[in-house]
Design a protein around this motif. Structure first.
Motif, PDB file in Angstrom:
ATOM      1  N   ARG A  52      -6.733  -1.970  -2.193  1.00 52.79           N
ATOM      2  CA  ARG A  52      -7.124  -3.129  -3.009  1.00 52.79           C
ATOM      3  C   ARG A  52      -5.909  -3.995  -3.312  1.00 52.79           C
ATOM      4  NH1 ARG A  52      -7.151  -5.034  -7.946  1.00 52.79           N
ATOM      5  NH2 ARG A  52      -5.882  -3.298  -8.701  1.00 52.79           N
ATOM      6  N   LEU A  53      -4.789  -3.381  -3.659  1.00 48.69           N
ATOM      7  CA  LEU A  53      -3.576  -4.141  -3.939  1.00 48.69           C
ATOM      8  C   LEU A  53      -3.051  -4.823  -2.682  1.00 48.69           C
ATOM      9  CD1 LEU A  53      -1.690  -1.618  -6.266  1.00 48.69           C
ATOM     10  CD2 LEU A  53      -2.829  -3.739  -6.940  1.00 48.69           C
ATOM     11  N   ILE A  55      -6.792 -12.297  -0.201  1.00 51.23           N
ATOM     12  CA  ILE A  55      -7.983 -12.855  -0.841  1.00 51.23           C
ATOM     13  C   ILE A  55      -7.612 -14.070  -1.685  1.00 51.23           C
ATOM     14  CG2 ILE A  55      -9.822 -12.371  -2.487  1.00 51.23           C
ATOM     15  CD1 ILE A  55      -9.719  -9.454  -1.564  1.00 51.23           C
ATOM     16  N   ASN A  56      -6.546 -13.935  -2.459  1.00 53.93           N
ATOM     17  CA  ASN A  56      -6.106 -15.065  -3.284  1.00 53.93           C
ATOM     18  C   ASN A  56      -5.683 -16.253  -2.436  1.00 53.93           C
ATOM     19  OD1 ASN A  56      -6.543 -13.508  -5.567  1.00 53.93           O
ATOM     20  ND2 ASN A  56      -4.425 -12.801  -5.683  1.00 53.93           N
ATOM     21  N   SER A  80      -8.694 -18.034  -0.942  1.00 49.02           N
ATOM     22  CA  SER A  80      -9.522 -18.699  -1.940  1.00 49.02           C
ATOM     23  C   SER A  80      -8.985 -20.066  -2.339  1.00 49.02           C
ATOM     24  CB  SER A  80      -9.650 -17.821  -3.180  1.00 49.02           C
ATOM     25  OG  SER A  80      -8.388 -17.651  -3.800  1.00 49.02           O
ATOM     26  N   THR A 134      -5.370  -7.948  -1.946  1.00 48.71           N
ATOM     27  CA  THR A 134      -5.506  -8.972  -2.979  1.00 48.71           C
ATOM     28  C   THR A 134      -4.745 -10.255  -2.646  1.00 48.71           C
ATOM     29  OG1 THR A 134      -5.918  -7.333  -4.714  1.00 48.71           O
ATOM     30  CG2 THR A 134      -5.095  -9.482  -5.408  1.00 48.71           C
ATOM     31  N   PRO A 135      -3.484 -10.189  -2.162  1.00 52.00           N
ATOM     32  CA  PRO A 135      -2.804 -11.454  -1.826  1.00 52.00           C
ATOM     33  C   PRO A 135      -3.527 -12.280  -0.774  1.00 52.00           C
ATOM     34  CG  PRO A 135      -1.218  -9.663  -1.977  1.00 52.00           C
ATOM     35  CD  PRO A 135      -2.569  -9.041  -2.040  1.00 52.00           C
ATOM     36  N   GLU A 144      -7.068   2.205  -4.438  1.00 48.58           N
ATOM     37  CA  GLU A 144      -6.259   1.272  -5.221  1.00 48.58           C
ATOM     38  C   GLU A 144      -5.152   0.661  -4.368  1.00 48.58           C
ATOM     39  OE1 GLU A 144      -5.108  -0.949  -8.534  1.00 48.58           O
ATOM     40  OE2 GLU A 144      -6.943   0.160  -8.033  1.00 48.58           O
ATOM     41  N   SER A 200       0.821  -1.215   0.000  1.00 44.67           N
ATOM     42  CA  SER A 200       0.000   0.000   0.000  1.00 44.67           C
ATOM     43  C   SER A 200       0.856   1.266   0.000  1.00 44.67           C
ATOM     44  CB  SER A 200      -0.941  -0.003   1.205  1.00 44.67           C
ATOM     45  OG  SER A 200      -0.207  -0.067   2.423  1.00 44.67           O
ATOM     46  N   SER A 203      -6.018 -11.600   7.812  1.00 45.08           N
ATOM     47  CA  SER A 203      -6.677 -10.729   6.853  1.00 45.08           C
ATOM     48  C   SER A 203      -7.115  -9.415   7.490  1.00 45.08           C
ATOM     49  CB  SER A 203      -7.888 -11.442   6.245  1.00 45.08           C
ATOM     50  OG  SER A 203      -8.553 -10.619   5.328  1.00 45.08           O
TER      51      SER A 203
END
Length: 333
Positions: free
Chosen positions: A191-192, A198-199, A202, A195-196, A188, A153, A238
């Motif tokens: 979000r970046l 979230i991935n 998942s 993202t790791p 943004e 970030s 998270s």
């Protein structure tokens, strides 16, 4: 392999086992050299740091676990956050802003400590929550997630404000507040940063079995309990990543874009950190001293080599000198 009553492995690991595993790093280094990737030295350096750091941590944590002192646990938790801040500011960030170290430290402490206390006490049902065997590993994992989020970030925020500040200045010129002008950058960046996580969440379970769950299974816990423990830890990581990223992003924007709605590029330092500049200066000084010392030693030794060479020629080449003189005489060949 011997098994303890709980089902966990009791086979001790020696340095030979670590050395065998280190051969995997050597293999990666060979690949890097073969294909010219340029990451071989980084791999070896990181692996050596891993060995040293984990060895030191093992010695310290063994004493803390045996003491079972809440003050010692608090000290280790602060030390992990402090070292994580140093790693973030000194090693991971290519650009920095004024007062970045306290900002990152506040972001890490303000996220890892509350999340770890609430998660360990209520989600993991550990009483008291500061039990070293439970609390310290959790804080360490939260610090790792916080470092990753903060680096992503803050790097994006500083890149946009340093390299693409025209967009922000255009919003400010049309009357937007600094909050309105910086909101797209903050969105943004967050979000970046997320993202790791979230991935990673998942693919857990179906594709990847995470380390904490694997460790719990190897330690003798049931697979069901290990899976639930991993869920709790991933949700804690998270939330900690999100909270630390939000705090540091807001602090970075507040420093670089001042109260008068101006982008202060002078508050962004794109140079290497002072630690690395000092190291480079020290290496240059040592190199210069070595060059001067080598030059002085050569100047002192050079006459000795010349005298030795002249004496060698005077002894070994009289016939050649006489032949040359005969050629210069009249009628000489």
């Amino acid at each position: 392999m011997d098994a303890d009553p709980g089902g966990g492995s009791s086979t001790p690991l020696s340095w030979a086992n670590v050395g065998l595993a280190f051969s995997f790093i050597v293999f990666d280094g060979i690949i890097s050299v073969t294909f010219g990737l340029g990451v071989g030295s980084g791999l070896v350096t990181a692996a050596v740091r891993c060995i040293i750091q984990l060895s030191v941590v093992a010695l310290i944590l063994q004493k803390v676990f045996e003491a079972e002192n809440p003050l010692a646990v608090a000290g280790i938790a602060f030390l992990l956050n402090f070292m994580g801040t140093i790693e973030t500011v000194v090693n991971k960030s290519k650009k920095r802003y004024n007062h970045m170290f306290p900002s990152v430290l506040i972001g890490m402490l303000g996220s890892t400590i509350p999340v770890s206390i609430i998660g360990v006490r209520y989600a993991m049902v550990v009483e008291p929550f500061w039990q070293p065997e439970q609390y310290i590993p959790i804080v360490g994992m939260l610090c790792g997630g916080a470092i990753s989020g903060i680096v992503v970030s803050v790097t994006y925020v500083l890149k946009e404000l340093h390299d693409n500040k025209d967009k922000v200045e255009m919003y400010l010129a049309f009357g937007a507040s600094r909050f309105e002008a910086c909101k797209p950058i903050a969105k943004e960046a967050l979000r970046l940063a997320l993202t790791p996580n979230i991935n990673q969440m998942s693919v857990l379970g179906i594709i990847a079995i995470p380390g904490m769950m694997t460790g719990a299974i190897l330690g003798g816990s049931s697979v069901e309990q290990a899976a639930r423990l991993q869920m709790v830890i991933m949700f804690m990581i998270s939330s900690c990543t999100a909270l630390s990223s939000i705090v540091t992003t807001c602090l970075a924007l507040a420093v670089v874009v001042d109260n008068e709605h101006r982008v202060r590029s002078d508050r962004i330092d794109a140079r290497p950190h002072a630690v690395w500049r000092a190291r480079s200066w020290l290496v240059e000084r040592i190199t210069e001293h070595l060059k001067h010392a080598t030059h002085r030693a050569w100047k002192k030794a050079r006459p000795m080599f010349k005298r030795a060479d002249s004496s060698y020629r005077s002894v070994d080449s009289p016939l050649e000198d006489r032949t040359d003189r005969e050629r210069l005489l009249p009628g000489g060949r």
